[in-house]
Design a protein around this motif. Structure first.
Motif, PDB file in Angstrom:
ATOM      1  N   LEU A   9     -10.845  25.291 -12.071  1.00  0.00           N
ATOM      2  CA  LEU A   9     -11.579  26.508 -11.750  1.00  0.00           C
ATOM      3  C   LEU A   9     -12.344  26.946 -12.995  1.00  0.00           C
ATOM      4  O   LEU A   9     -11.804  26.939 -14.101  1.00  0.00           O
ATOM      5  CB  LEU A   9     -10.621  27.626 -11.328  1.00  0.00           C
ATOM      6  N   PHE A  10     -13.606  27.318 -12.808  1.00  0.00           N
ATOM      7  CA  PHE A  10     -14.435  27.741 -13.939  1.00  0.00           C
ATOM      8  C   PHE A  10     -14.977  29.142 -13.726  1.00  0.00           C
ATOM      9  O   PHE A  10     -15.587  29.433 -12.686  1.00  0.00           O
ATOM     10  CB  PHE A  10     -15.647  26.802 -14.100  1.00  0.00           C
ATOM     11  N   ASP A  11     -14.754  30.013 -14.711  1.00  0.00           N
ATOM     12  CA  ASP A  11     -15.531  31.238 -14.785  1.00  0.00           C
ATOM     13  C   ASP A  11     -16.967  30.809 -15.112  1.00  0.00           C
ATOM     14  O   ASP A  11     -17.181  29.694 -15.609  1.00  0.00           O
ATOM     15  CB  ASP A  11     -14.959  32.137 -15.880  1.00  0.00           C
ATOM     16  N   VAL A  12     -17.939  31.666 -14.842  1.00  0.00           N
ATOM     17  CA  VAL A  12     -19.337  31.281 -15.069  1.00  0.00           C
ATOM     18  C   VAL A  12     -19.987  32.122 -16.164  1.00  0.00           C
ATOM     19  O   VAL A  12     -20.425  31.608 -17.187  1.00  0.00           O
ATOM     20  CB  VAL A  12     -20.148  31.364 -13.757  1.00  0.00           C
ATOM     21  N   SER A 105     -11.574  18.456  -8.067  1.00  0.00           N
ATOM     22  CA  SER A 105     -12.373  19.454  -7.366  1.00  0.00           C
ATOM     23  C   SER A 105     -12.828  20.485  -8.390  1.00  0.00           C
ATOM     24  O   SER A 105     -12.048  20.927  -9.237  1.00  0.00           O
ATOM     25  CB  SER A 105     -11.551  20.156  -6.281  1.00  0.00           C
ATOM     26  N   VAL A 106     -14.085  20.853  -8.325  1.00  0.00           N
ATOM     27  CA  VAL A 106     -14.658  21.824  -9.262  1.00  0.00           C
ATOM     28  C   VAL A 106     -15.036  23.079  -8.482  1.00  0.00           C
ATOM     29  O   VAL A 106     -15.850  23.022  -7.560  1.00  0.00           O
ATOM     30  CB  VAL A 106     -15.905  21.246  -9.964  1.00  0.00           C
ATOM     31  N   VAL A 107     -14.422  24.195  -8.852  1.00  0.00           N
ATOM     32  CA  VAL A 107     -14.680  25.450  -8.164  1.00  0.00           C
ATOM     33  C   VAL A 107     -15.156  26.485  -9.181  1.00  0.00           C
ATOM     34  O   VAL A 107     -14.513  26.703 -10.212  1.00  0.00           O
ATOM     35  CB  VAL A 107     -13.413  25.989  -7.456  1.00  0.00           C
ATOM     36  N   LEU A 108     -16.286  27.109  -8.879  1.00  0.00           N
ATOM     37  CA  LEU A 108     -16.786  28.192  -9.715  1.00  0.00           C
ATOM     38  C   LEU A 108     -16.098  29.476  -9.281  1.00  0.00           C
ATOM     39  O   LEU A 108     -16.389  30.014  -8.216  1.00  0.00           O
ATOM     40  CB  LEU A 108     -18.311  28.321  -9.581  1.00  0.00           C
ATOM     41  N   ALA A 109     -15.157  29.937 -10.094  1.00  0.00           N
ATOM     42  CA  ALA A 109     -14.390  31.139  -9.770  1.00  0.00           C
ATOM     43  C   ALA A 109     -15.084  32.342 -10.383  1.00  0.00           C
ATOM     44  O   ALA A 109     -14.595  32.979 -11.318  1.00  0.00           O
ATOM     45  CB  ALA A 109     -12.967  31.013 -10.299  1.00  0.00           C
ATOM     46  N   LEU A 120     -27.175  32.122 -11.525  1.00  0.00           N
ATOM     47  CA  LEU A 120     -26.307  31.448 -12.498  1.00  0.00           C
ATOM     48  C   LEU A 120     -26.106  29.977 -12.139  1.00  0.00           C
ATOM     49  O   LEU A 120     -26.123  29.103 -13.021  1.00  0.00           O
ATOM     50  CB  LEU A 120     -24.962  32.167 -12.570  1.00  0.00           C
ATOM     51  N   ARG A 121     -25.938  29.717 -10.851  1.00  0.00           N
ATOM     52  CA  ARG A 121     -25.759  28.322 -10.420  1.00  0.00           C
ATOM     53  C   ARG A 121     -27.012  27.498 -10.699  1.00  0.00           C
ATOM     54  O   ARG A 121     -26.921  26.329 -11.108  1.00  0.00           O
ATOM     55  CB  ARG A 121     -25.395  28.266  -8.944  1.00  0.00           C
ATOM     56  N   SER A 122     -28.172  28.094 -10.492  1.00  0.00           N
ATOM     57  CA  SER A 122     -29.414  27.357 -10.760  1.00  0.00           C
ATOM     58  C   SER A 122     -29.588  27.118 -12.259  1.00  0.00           C
ATOM     59  O   SER A 122     -30.133  26.097 -12.679  1.00  0.00           O
ATOM     60  CB  SER A 122     -30.624  28.116 -10.204  1.00  0.00           C
ATOM     61  N   VAL A 123     -29.095  28.054 -13.076  1.00  0.00           N
ATOM     62  CA  VAL A 123     -29.172  27.900 -14.530  1.00  0.00           C
ATOM     63  C   VAL A 123     -28.288  26.748 -14.995  1.00  0.00           C
ATOM     64  O   VAL A 123     -28.703  25.928 -15.814  1.00  0.00           O
ATOM     65  CB  VAL A 123     -28.756  29.217 -15.232  1.00  0.00           C
ATOM     66  N   VAL A 124     -27.081  26.666 -14.454  1.00  0.00           N
ATOM     67  CA  VAL A 124     -26.167  25.577 -14.833  1.00  0.00           C
ATOM     68  C   VAL A 124     -26.699  24.233 -14.350  1.00  0.00           C
ATOM     69  O   VAL A 124     -26.530  23.211 -15.016  1.00  0.00           O
ATOM     70  CB  VAL A 124     -24.762  25.837 -14.264  1.00  0.00           C
TER      71      VAL A 124
END
Length: 228
Positions: A9-12, A105-109, A120-124
């Protein structure tokens, strides 16, 4: 640490994207709009906590609570003006890709608003490596409550015993600890390694790039080895 690591799980904000100080300035504008002279260093120490909790902590119980929603709206509006300036931390995209390549599994928490999360997702720029994501709409209580991490686990079809959490703030560590999830702290959001360790982080790296370089020896890498 679980013997069968299945996800990360990743903080953004502040973890994958260099946004902490933009949030600080946006909150400052929100407070100044209503005549509240709050120091930026005080604001920064709370970034990563839920917005309503930030207002309550900084203005106190004697404040005019009727202003709260407009302060929150002002923060959101000002932060949106910084969207074009947001940048990923070096190694953020590659780190997500490395986790995905390892079969995790990669989850943006994230507890960001849905509009902000989309940006933020488009930036990453790592959509091919992301299996699921959360936003503020998925949690009843913001961090340091663990609600958003519980939502992330549900979104990823994971159990707390099967994951590691990567975050940058002491509030991330507190939320993760409440569920018994080990945290890898990243000191790129403004909290020092000492602060993150004192909050309970199992290990701390300076940035996504440093975690990527030390991937094999990290909690993630060791969890993968234990599962083999």
């Amino acid at each position: 640490m679980a013997t069968s690591l299945r996800g990360v799980l990743f903080d953004v904000d502040g973890t994958l994207v260099d946004s902490t100080y933009f949030h600080t300035l946006a909150w400052w504008h929100g407070f100044r709009r209503f005549g509240h002279d709050v120091r930026m260093n005080e604001i920064h120490r709370l970034v990563g906590m839920g917005g309503q909790k930030i207002v309550e902590r900084l203005l106190g119980p004697e404040r005019d609570a009727s202003q709260d929603s407009e302060i929150l709206d002002t923060h959101a509006a000002v932060f949106s003006t910084f969207w074009p300036h947001l940048r990923p931390f070096d190694g953020a995209r590659d780190l997500l890709g490395r986790c995905k390549e390892a079969g995790l599994s990669v989850v943006l928490a994230s507890s960001a608003r849905e509009q902000d999360l989309s940006v933020l997702r488009s930036v990453v720029d790592a959509e091919g490596s992301v299996d699921a994501a959360t936003s503020s709409a998925d949690a009843d209580e913001p961090k340091p409550a663990p609600d958003i991490l519980e939502a992330a686990l549900r979104a990823g079809g994971l159990e707390a015993s099967e994951v590691v959490f990567v975050g940058d703030a002491v509030w991330d560590v507190q939320a993760s600890s409440a569920l018994g999830i080990p945290t890898i702290g990243l000191a790129c959001g403004g909290y020092s390694a000492a602060e993150l360790e004192e909050a309970g982080a199992a290990e701390v790296f300076a940035s996504p790039r440093e975690l990527l370089v030390g991937f094999g020896g990290s909690l993630i890498g060791r969890g993968l080895s234990a599962a083999e």
